[in-house]
Design a protein around this motif. Structure first.
Motif, PDB file in Angstrom:
ATOM      1  N   VAL A 386      37.316  42.022  43.901  1.00  0.00           N
ATOM      2  CA  VAL A 386      36.319  40.959  44.061  1.00  0.00           C
ATOM      3  C   VAL A 386      34.909  41.530  44.028  1.00  0.00           C
ATOM      4  CG1 VAL A 386      35.437  39.196  45.626  1.00  0.00           C
ATOM      5  CG2 VAL A 386      37.906  39.457  45.324  1.00  0.00           C
ATOM      6  N   GLN A 387      34.678  42.639  44.748  1.00  0.00           N
ATOM      7  CA  GLN A 387      33.346  43.231  44.792  1.00  0.00           C
ATOM      8  C   GLN A 387      32.941  43.803  43.443  1.00  0.00           C
ATOM      9  OE1 GLN A 387      31.268  42.838  47.296  1.00  0.00           O
ATOM     10  NE2 GLN A 387      32.912  41.710  48.332  1.00  0.00           N
ATOM     11  N   PHE A 388      33.879  44.346  42.700  1.00  0.00           N
ATOM     12  CA  PHE A 388      33.587  44.850  41.365  1.00  0.00           C
ATOM     13  C   PHE A 388      33.099  43.722  40.468  1.00  0.00           C
ATOM     14  CE2 PHE A 388      34.866  45.965  37.014  1.00  0.00           C
ATOM     15  CZ  PHE A 388      34.275  47.212  36.873  1.00  0.00           C
ATOM     16  N   ALA A 389      33.725  42.563  40.606  1.00  0.00           N
ATOM     17  CA  ALA A 389      33.324  41.404  39.800  1.00  0.00           C
ATOM     18  C   ALA A 389      31.923  40.935  40.177  1.00  0.00           C
ATOM     19  CB  ALA A 389      34.329  40.280  39.978  1.00  0.00           C
ATOM     20  N   LYS A 390      31.632  40.964  41.478  1.00  0.00           N
ATOM     21  CA  LYS A 390      30.307  40.522  41.932  1.00  0.00           C
ATOM     22  C   LYS A 390      29.220  41.501  41.502  1.00  0.00           C
ATOM     23  CE  LYS A 390      31.796  37.922  46.018  1.00  0.00           C
ATOM     24  NZ  LYS A 390      31.736  37.849  47.502  1.00  0.00           N
ATOM     25  N   LYS A 391      29.539  42.785  41.602  1.00  0.00           N
ATOM     26  CA  LYS A 391      28.550  43.808  41.258  1.00  0.00           C
ATOM     27  C   LYS A 391      28.216  43.777  39.779  1.00  0.00           C
ATOM     28  CE  LYS A 391      27.807  48.812  41.473  1.00  0.00           C
ATOM     29  NZ  LYS A 391      28.394  50.126  41.884  1.00  0.00           N
ATOM     30  N   ASN A 392      29.204  43.537  38.974  1.00  0.00           N
ATOM     31  CA  ASN A 392      29.003  43.504  37.523  1.00  0.00           C
ATOM     32  C   ASN A 392      28.981  42.052  37.058  1.00  0.00           C
ATOM     33  OD1 ASN A 392      29.340  46.546  36.860  1.00  0.00           O
ATOM     34  ND2 ASN A 392      31.127  46.063  38.107  1.00  0.00           N
ATOM     35  N   ASN A 393      27.890  41.389  37.360  1.00  0.00           N
ATOM     36  CA  ASN A 393      27.831  39.954  37.097  1.00  0.00           C
ATOM     37  C   ASN A 393      27.751  39.605  35.617  1.00  0.00           C
ATOM     38  OD1 ASN A 393      25.238  40.765  36.575  1.00  0.00           O
ATOM     39  ND2 ASN A 393      24.324  39.766  38.361  1.00  0.00           N
ATOM     40  N   LYS A 394      27.621  40.615  34.761  1.00  0.00           N
ATOM     41  CA  LYS A 394      27.623  40.342  33.320  1.00  0.00           C
ATOM     42  C   LYS A 394      29.039  40.281  32.749  1.00  0.00           C
ATOM     43  CE  LYS A 394      23.112  42.334  32.115  1.00  0.00           C
ATOM     44  NZ  LYS A 394      22.430  43.328  31.256  1.00  0.00           N
ATOM     45  N   LEU A 395      29.990  40.681  33.561  1.00  0.00           N
ATOM     46  CA  LEU A 395      31.369  40.662  33.076  1.00  0.00           C
ATOM     47  C   LEU A 395      31.763  39.253  32.646  1.00  0.00           C
ATOM     48  CD1 LEU A 395      33.186  42.899  35.692  1.00  0.00           C
ATOM     49  CD2 LEU A 395      32.729  43.440  33.324  1.00  0.00           C
ATOM     50  N   ARG A 396      32.396  39.164  31.507  1.00  0.00           N
ATOM     51  CA  ARG A 396      32.833  37.865  31.005  1.00  0.00           C
ATOM     52  C   ARG A 396      34.341  37.771  31.188  1.00  0.00           C
ATOM     53  NH1 ARG A 396      29.311  37.301  25.402  1.00  0.00           N
ATOM     54  NH2 ARG A 396      27.313  37.849  26.335  1.00  0.00           N
ATOM     55  N   PHE A 397      34.718  37.151  32.277  1.00  0.00           N
ATOM     56  CA  PHE A 397      36.128  37.086  32.597  1.00  0.00           C
ATOM     57  C   PHE A 397      36.774  35.786  32.136  1.00  0.00           C
ATOM     58  CE2 PHE A 397      34.859  40.070  36.089  1.00  0.00           C
ATOM     59  CZ  PHE A 397      35.544  41.154  35.569  1.00  0.00           C
ATOM     60  N   ASN A 398      35.957  34.884  31.573  1.00  0.00           N
ATOM     61  CA  ASN A 398      36.533  33.615  31.141  1.00  0.00           C
ATOM     62  C   ASN A 398      37.580  33.849  30.055  1.00  0.00           C
ATOM     63  OD1 ASN A 398      36.742  31.024  29.524  1.00  0.00           O
ATOM     64  ND2 ASN A 398      35.424  30.357  31.180  1.00  0.00           N
ATOM     65  N   LEU A 399      38.675  33.139  30.171  1.00  0.00           N
ATOM     66  CA  LEU A 399      39.786  33.308  29.238  1.00  0.00           C
ATOM     67  C   LEU A 399      39.343  33.118  27.791  1.00  0.00           C
ATOM     68  CD1 LEU A 399      42.824  33.724  28.865  1.00  0.00           C
ATOM     69  CD2 LEU A 399      43.113  31.269  29.155  1.00  0.00           C
ATOM     70  N   LYS A 400      38.374  32.252  27.561  1.00  0.00           N
ATOM     71  CA  LYS A 400      37.917  31.972  26.206  1.00  0.00           C
ATOM     72  C   LYS A 400      37.183  33.165  25.596  1.00  0.00           C
ATOM     73  CE  LYS A 400      37.330  27.020  27.181  1.00  0.00           C
ATOM     74  NZ  LYS A 400      36.375  25.894  27.248  1.00  0.00           N
ATOM     75  N   ASP A 401      36.694  34.082  26.432  1.00  0.00           N
ATOM     76  CA  ASP A 401      35.877  35.183  25.948  1.00  0.00           C
ATOM     77  C   ASP A 401      36.657  36.473  25.701  1.00  0.00           C
ATOM     78  OD1 ASP A 401      33.598  33.643  26.003  1.00  0.00           O
ATOM     79  OD2 ASP A 401      33.112  34.176  28.076  1.00  0.00           O
ATOM     80  N   GLN A 402      37.946  36.463  25.983  1.00  0.00           N
ATOM     81  CA  GLN A 402      38.704  37.693  25.796  1.00  0.00           C
ATOM     82  C   GLN A 402      40.159  37.393  25.470  1.00  0.00           C
ATOM     83  OE1 GLN A 402      38.275  39.843  29.444  1.00  0.00           O
ATOM     84  NE2 GLN A 402      39.620  38.496  30.582  1.00  0.00           N
ATOM     85  N   LEU A 403      40.772  38.318  24.753  1.00  0.00           N
ATOM     86  CA  LEU A 403      42.169  38.149  24.387  1.00  0.00           C
ATOM     87  C   LEU A 403      43.088  38.393  25.571  1.00  0.00           C
ATOM     88  CD1 LEU A 403      42.168  39.971  20.925  1.00  0.00           C
ATOM     89  CD2 LEU A 403      42.154  37.508  21.348  1.00  0.00           C
ATOM     90  N   ASP A 404      42.714  39.308  26.450  1.00  0.00           N
ATOM     91  CA  ASP A 404      43.543  39.666  27.592  1.00  0.00           C
ATOM     92  C   ASP A 404      43.022  38.956  28.845  1.00  0.00           C
ATOM     93  OD1 ASP A 404      45.119  40.788  29.496  1.00  0.00           O
ATOM     94  OD2 ASP A 404      44.364  42.836  29.270  1.00  0.00           O
ATOM     95  N   PRO A 405      43.776  38.000  29.405  1.00  0.00           N
ATOM     96  CA  PRO A 405      43.317  37.258  30.581  1.00  0.00           C
ATOM     97  C   PRO A 405      43.560  37.993  31.883  1.00  0.00           C
ATOM     98  CG  PRO A 405      45.461  36.438  29.918  1.00  0.00           C
ATOM     99  CD  PRO A 405      45.080  37.513  28.917  1.00  0.00           C
ATOM    100  N   SER A 406      44.020  39.241  31.842  1.00  0.00           N
ATOM    101  CA  SER A 406      44.421  39.950  33.056  1.00  0.00           C
ATOM    102  C   SER A 406      43.285  40.064  34.060  1.00  0.00           C
ATOM    103  CB  SER A 406      44.944  41.347  32.702  1.00  0.00           C
ATOM    104  OG  SER A 406      46.063  41.279  31.860  1.00  0.00           O
ATOM    105  N   ALA A 407      42.072  40.362  33.598  1.00  0.00           N
ATOM    106  CA  ALA A 407      40.952  40.551  34.517  1.00  0.00           C
ATOM    107  C   ALA A 407      40.648  39.270  35.285  1.00  0.00           C
ATOM    108  CB  ALA A 407      39.716  41.004  33.739  1.00  0.00           C
ATOM    109  N   ALA A 408      40.591  38.165  34.579  1.00  0.00           N
ATOM    110  CA  ALA A 408      40.307  36.890  35.239  1.00  0.00           C
ATOM    111  C   ALA A 408      41.390  36.544  36.248  1.00  0.00           C
ATOM    112  CB  ALA A 408      40.189  35.782  34.186  1.00  0.00           C
ATOM    113  N   GLN A 409      42.630  36.784  35.889  1.00  0.00           N
ATOM    114  CA  GLN A 409      43.738  36.495  36.795  1.00  0.00           C
ATOM    115  C   GLN A 409      43.697  37.409  38.016  1.00  0.00           C
ATOM    116  OE1 GLN A 409      46.840  37.079  33.954  1.00  0.00           O
ATOM    117  NE2 GLN A 409      46.712  35.005  33.129  1.00  0.00           N
ATOM    118  N   ALA A 410      43.310  38.671  37.806  1.00  0.00           N
ATOM    119  CA  ALA A 410      43.228  39.613  38.918  1.00  0.00           C
ATOM    120  C   ALA A 410      42.168  39.183  39.922  1.00  0.00           C
ATOM    121  CB  ALA A 410      42.922  41.015  38.396  1.00  0.00           C
ATOM    122  N   ILE A 411      41.033  38.728  39.441  1.00  0.00           N
ATOM    123  CA  ILE A 411      39.959  38.312  40.340  1.00  0.00           C
ATOM    124  C   ILE A 411      40.345  37.053  41.102  1.00  0.00           C
ATOM    125  CG2 ILE A 411      37.557  37.527  40.432  1.00  0.00           C
ATOM    126  CD1 ILE A 411      37.118  39.261  37.900  1.00  0.00           C
ATOM    127  N   ALA A 412      40.908  36.087  40.405  1.00  0.00           N
ATOM    128  CA  ALA A 412      41.349  34.859  41.072  1.00  0.00           C
ATOM    129  C   ALA A 412      42.429  35.153  42.102  1.00  0.00           C
ATOM    130  CB  ALA A 412      41.862  33.860  40.031  1.00  0.00           C
TER     131      ALA A 412
END
Length: 473
Positions: A386-412
């Motif tokens: 969670v903190q990694f996601a907050k620190k790197n606020n430019k990360l695009r975790f939206n499913l539409k922006d990447q082929l691998d949804p793992s990051a978005a699922q991990a944060i949720a």
């Protein structure tokens, strides 16, 4: 209580195979149970349900690989074999209305011709025809016959790899990859969990030995990891300061636009070309350990897997999700300690003398310390994601922006996990906020399983708040 937060990134996609039909990874949704302090039979029953539920979702559906198409295009066949194979391809095509029964007989004839020519039984050509025969069996719903071929191939590869000097050094990595792929396909179709676990372990150890032989540094690391894990489960780790999470800016690289990227400077040659298959197999072994209710082995395997994923330069999203899974297994371990504590306390209530027994007192002290340690480590796993996601606020975790949804699922998933942990500790306001955040994320990425569970937990938060207000009045 929850326990099924283990999100199945385990059967990750392998590199593209020509003609392969890769099944999308399935989800291990969060457990339906509320995190709470449990007692007695209810605690035991809950843990039984968790283990059964996790097993059913982890172990039932595996990735199907188009193995044949991996071998066929790259290898020339003797003229006599090629002539027969062309007839088989014609029979199974729309030209003959997909006559798989006829094609099967033709491919068996082709294999007989290979035997007549005394072709190498572990060559791509020979084994490729066997894989084609297995495919024809599957097309006709003859799964036992197909699995028999996969098992026989797996044994043959293993036997060749364990005989000194039979396989040239430069061919061993590729043969290990083929061995793991066929093994995974066999596990997909097999029904005997105990047998599958034994086979998987032996082939994993073979691949692992190959990796350690090619990298002395990895061998040293592995020995250190094993010692640390043993200390944890022996009750010799009183605090979690020895535990370090793996999600940080040193391990996960980002480009100028904020996208997560592989660290191409990292030397991961020891894992090539079978690292995808290797980590898939390790995740399957974790699932088998859960099926045997061997949580200690599952957790030990997962802790090593996550660290090895860093060293092997696996996709960053998979590392994030793997750490979220590790947090879930750590919480399951804390629940096991809690159940053991309850059982001892129950016996002490039945026999008052046991309360002053030094052995009992020491055991309770150790179990409580280990329970708190595992809960703390689980919190660190979730919080670092969670903190990694907050620190790197430019990360695009939206499913539409990447082929691998793992990051978005991990944060949720991690946000949800922290919410449930806070609910367990009675911090209702924070639990409510975190669960609401996880609900928003789950909706955004269409994580329907998590959405349902987070909403259920939020209802329990509201109920707990209402009961607290009633008591205050």
């Amino acid at each position: 209580m929850f326990g099924g937060l283990v999100r199945r990134q385990g059967l990750r996609r392998l590199p593209s195979l020509r003609g392969a039909n890769l099944v999308k990874s399935k989800v291990i949704p969060p457990c339906r149970r509320l995190i709470q302090t449990t007692t007695g039979a209810a605690n035991f029953e809950r843990n039984q349900k968790i283990q059964k539920w996790v097993l059913s979702l982890v172990g039932v559906s595996f990735v199907s690989y188009g193995l044949w198409w991996y071998y066929w295009p790259h290898n020339p066949f003797p003229t006599s074999v090629a002539t027969i194979l062309r007839k088989g391809l014609w029979a199974e095509s729309d030209k003959e209305n997909f006559d798989y029964e006829k094609a099967l007989k033709i491919y068996i004839d082709a294999l007989d011709e290979c035997k007549h020519l005394k072709m190498d039984p572990i060559s791509d050509e020979y084994t490729g025809i066997e894989l084609k025969i297995a495919e024809m069996y599957e097309k006709q719903m003859m799964f036992n016959e197909a699995n028999g071929i996969y098992l026989e191939l797996s044994y043959r590869f293993y036997d060749a790899l364990t005989k000194p000097g039979l396989v040239p050094e430069d061919r061993r990595p590729d043969l290990i990859r083929r061995d793991l792929r066929v093994l995974i396909k066999s596990l997909e179709m097999g029904k005997d969990i105990s047998k599958g676990k034994r086979n998987l372990l032996s082939h994993l150890l073979l691949a692992q030995e190959e990796i350690l032989t090619r990298s002395p540094e990895l061998k040293e690391f592995f020995d250190q990891r094993r010692k640390r894990t043993e200390k944890l489960f022996q009750g010799k780790v009183s605090e979690s300061e020895e535990f370090k999470t793996f999600v940080n800016s040193e391990n996960i690289k980002l480009n100028d636009e904020g996208y997560m990227i592989l660290d191409l400077q990292k030397n991961s040659s020891a894992w090539e070309p079978f690292k995808e298959e290797f980590f898939t197999a390790r995740d399957l072994y974790t699932a088998y350990c859960l099926s045997d209710k061997d949580l200690t082995a599952a957790l030990s395997c997962k802790m090593t897997t996550v660290e090895w994923m860093i060293m092997a330069d696996m996709p960053p999203g998979q590392i994030l999700l793997s750490q979220a899974n590790l947090g879930s297994l750590l919480y399951l371990q804390s629940e096991k300690f809690e159940s053991d504590i309850y059982q001892i306390n129950l016996k002490c209530e039945e026999d008052e003398k046991l309360k002053n027994d030094k052995t009992i007192i020491k055991a309770l002290r150790t179990l409580n310390r280990n329970k708190e340690t595992c809960q703390s480590m689980a919190t660190q796993c979730y919080d670092s994601v969670v903190q990694f996601a907050k620190k790197n606020n430019k990360l695009r975790f939206n499913l539409k922006d990447q082929l691998d949804p793992s990051a978005a699922q991990a944060i949720a998933l991690s946000t949800y996990g922290l919410g449930v942990l806070n609910l367990h500790n009675g911090v209702l306001s924070k639990a409510e906020r975190l669960l609401n955040d996880s609900i928003s994320m789950a909706r955004e990425i269409d994580f329907t399983e998590l959405l349902k569970e987070a909403e259920n937990e939020l209802d329990k938060v509201n109920k707990a708040k209402s009961e607290r207000m009633d008591k205050q009045e």
